[in-house]
Scaffold this active site. Structure first.
Site, mmCIF file in Angstrom:
data_model
loop_
_atom_site.group_PDB
_atom_site.id
_atom_site.type_symbol
_atom_site.label_atom_id
_atom_site.label_comp_id
_atom_site.label_asym_id
_atom_site.label_seq_id
_atom_site.Cartn_x
_atom_site.Cartn_y
_atom_site.Cartn_z
ATOM 1 N N ARG A 50 0.849 -1.211 0.000
ATOM 2 C CA ARG A 50 0.000 0.000 0.000
ATOM 3 C C ARG A 50 0.883 1.260 0.000
ATOM 4 N NH1 ARG A 50 -3.302 -3.621 -0.693
ATOM 5 N NH2 ARG A 50 -4.897 -4.315 0.777
ATOM 6 N N GLU A 194 -14.377 -14.502 8.533
ATOM 7 C CA GLU A 194 -14.321 -13.878 7.209
ATOM 8 C C GLU A 194 -14.012 -14.930 6.128
ATOM 9 O OE1 GLU A 194 -11.380 -10.767 6.867
ATOM 10 O OE2 GLU A 194 -11.921 -10.301 4.809
ATOM 11 N N LYS A 236 -18.069 -11.661 8.387
ATOM 12 C CA LYS A 236 -17.501 -10.671 7.455
ATOM 13 C C LYS A 236 -17.420 -11.317 6.072
ATOM 14 C CE LYS A 236 -13.430 -7.749 6.680
ATOM 15 N NZ LYS A 236 -12.423 -6.893 7.309
ATOM 16 N N SER A 278 -14.632 -5.066 1.579
ATOM 17 C CA SER A 278 -14.869 -4.351 0.318
ATOM 18 C C SER A 278 -14.261 -5.088 -0.871
ATOM 19 C CB SER A 278 -14.369 -2.909 0.384
ATOM 20 O OG SER A 278 -13.006 -2.833 0.729
ATOM 21 N N GLY A 279 -13.195 -5.826 -0.654
ATOM 22 C CA GLY A 279 -12.707 -6.795 -1.634
ATOM 23 C C GLY A 279 -12.224 -6.271 -2.978
ATOM 24 N N GLY A 280 -11.945 -4.989 -3.069
ATOM 25 C CA GLY A 280 -11.485 -4.446 -4.348
ATOM 26 C C GLY A 280 -12.518 -3.556 -5.020
ATOM 27 N N ARG A 309 -9.645 -1.423 2.297
ATOM 28 C CA ARG A 309 -9.337 -0.483 1.211
ATOM 29 C C ARG A 309 -10.419 0.571 0.997
ATOM 30 N NH1 ARG A 309 -8.085 -5.399 -2.674
ATOM 31 N NH2 ARG A 309 -9.383 -6.328 -1.053
HETATM 32 C C1 5MM Z 1 -6.799 -4.689 5.709
HETATM 33 O O1 5MM Z 1 -6.437 -5.874 5.011
HETATM 34 C C2 5MM Z 1 -6.605 -7.062 5.772
HETATM 35 C C3 5MM Z 1 -5.334 -7.803 5.966
HETATM 36 O O2 5MM Z 1 -4.821 -8.279 4.769
HETATM 37 P P1 5MM Z 1 -3.443 -9.151 4.757
HETATM 38 O O3 5MM Z 1 -3.595 -10.278 5.716
HETATM 39 O O4 5MM Z 1 -3.348 -9.574 3.324
HETATM 40 O O5 5MM Z 1 -2.327 -8.245 5.134
HETATM 41 C C4 5MM Z 1 -7.713 -7.902 5.123
HETATM 42 O O6 5MM Z 1 -7.885 -9.153 5.737
HETATM 43 C C5 5MM Z 1 -8.983 -7.137 5.282
HETATM 44 O O7 5MM Z 1 -9.355 -7.095 6.630
HETATM 45 C C6 5MM Z 1 -10.143 -7.728 4.517
HETATM 46 O O8 5MM Z 1 -9.764 -8.400 3.357
HETATM 47 C C7 5MM Z 1 -11.083 -6.617 4.141
HETATM 48 O O9 5MM Z 1 -10.352 -5.626 3.484
HETATM 49 P P2 5MM Z 1 -10.938 -5.011 2.135
HETATM 50 O O10 5MM Z 1 -9.819 -4.153 1.620
HETATM 51 O O11 5MM Z 1 -11.267 -6.183 1.268
HETATM 52 O O12 5MM Z 1 -12.157 -4.239 2.564
#
Ligand code: 5MM
Length: 357
Positions: A50, A194, A236, A278-280, A309
């Protein structure tokens, strides 16, 4: 069996610290009252990626300062009920020396912790993963509770491809999530479960719905087998959505309808809250989809957000790793948190995106 022996609950719940009312109260404090969750639990490699997008070096100090910017955003506690932290962040403090967990707790925001150690290739199943982190988890949870965490998060990753996911992958991930959730409840920690069906690919929304159906089915069967108390979890999930590079992507109304159909078919009414990832999706899409779902009303669970994200990308972009942009980064996070809170209530309007907050 004697009458009084029948009245006692002779199960493991009696032998543990778990308080089911307390777990339920924590879960509702995280996602009730129009609040949602800020997922700020990027592991060191992920936050490095990021930061690379804004040409900022990822160091212990820059990660602390970025997270401090997010957590000290004025007014954020009106919209955010919980923050998911990474291990390093849970052990860090504000520049004034207040541990982040205490700082958040003083604001009425519940600190949580990511406890999985990542999705790893599933042996014998090319292209699929199973999430690891169960070994030693009981002891880690005890320490995290002492450090102030009152909820945890574990993310399973389900990939859609030509011949995947397999049923075996979804069962393996469902069981790991359930073992994690049971351990959390034993430690009086609310588990966020999740099971993320990834958006990557050119699949249709119908294929996403089919896979999400199967993933949730495997998850709730495993949670039942592991005697997880549903009143003390937060789900989630992904939204049911077209693949990110699908030729013909479904619009917001279709995403909302398919997602609700899927959740209503699989998520028992005693689950207190569902908080989407949010997943992208873009920040704007993630807000609009949540709003449409909540506008339909009459849902048995709190329908909220746990975005990473979609909450952070605008803040990261405004910050650019520059101290001078600290307030701008906070303003960007505030806007997304407020809009998602409105969407949680079904009171958002896309026209607000272009108005000043
Ligand atoms: C914030 O990102 C979380 C941790 O990711 P890594 O284990 O890859 O470092 C991730 O698990 C996040 O909590 C979820 O995927 C939701 O994040 P998004 O960006 O999809 O809303």
């Amino acid at each position: 069996m004697a009458f009084f022996a029948m009245l006692r609950r002779p199960d493991w719940l009696e032998k543990t610290r778990m308080n089911r009312n307390e777990l339920n109260a924590v879960a509702l404090a995280m996602v009730g009252n129009g609040k949602g969750i800020l997922a700020a639990d990027e592991s060191t490699p992920t936050i490095g990626k990021r930061f690379a997008t804004i040409n900022t070096e990822s160091t212990e100090a820059s990660r602390q300062r970025y997270r401090e910017m997010l957590f000290t955003t004025p007014g954020i506690a009106d919209y955010i009920g919980g923050v998911i932290l990474f291990d390093e962040t849970l052990r860090q403090s504000t520049s004034d020396g207040v541990p982040f967990a205490k700082y958040l707790d003083d604001l009425g925001i519940i600190p949580g912790i990511k406890v999985d150690t990542g999705a790893k290739p599933l042996a014998g199943f090319p292209g699929e993963t199973v999430t690891e982190g169960l070994d030693g988890l009981r002891d880690r949870l005890t320490e995290y509770y002492e450090l102030g965490a009152r909820f945890a998060k574990w993310r399973a990753v389900i990939n859609i491809g030509a011949d995947i996911p397999s049923d075996f992958c979804m069962q393996a991930n469902g069981r790991a999530l359930a073992r994690y959730a049971a351990l959390c409840q034993e430690a009086n920690i609310v588990p966020i479960v999740e099971p993320e069906v990834l958006m990557d690919g050119d699949h249709s929304i119908a294929r996403c719905e089919e896979v999400t159906d199967a993933a949730l089915d495997a998850l709730f069967s495993a949670l039942a087998e592991h005697k997880v108390v549903l009143e003390g979890i937060i789900l989630k999930p992904n939204m049911v959505i077209s693949g990110s590079v699908a030729a013909d992507r479904a619009g917001p109304a279709e995403v909302a309808a398919a997602t609700l159909r899927c959740l209503q078919a699989h998520v028992p009414a005693n689950v207190p809250g569902i908080a989407f990832l949010s997943g992208g999706q873009t920040a704007e899409e993630a807000t609009e989809h949540l709003d449409i779902m909540n506008k339909t009303g009459d849902l048995p669970w709190e329908l909220s957000f746990s975005y990473g994200r979609a909450l952070q990308a605008p803040a990261l972009d405004a910050w650019q790793g520059q101290e001078d942009n600290f307030a701008a980064g906070q303003a960007a996070l505030f806007k997304r948190a407020k809009f998602n809170s409105l969407a949680h209530a079904g009171s958002f309007d896309t026209a607000m995106e272009s108005a000043t907050v």
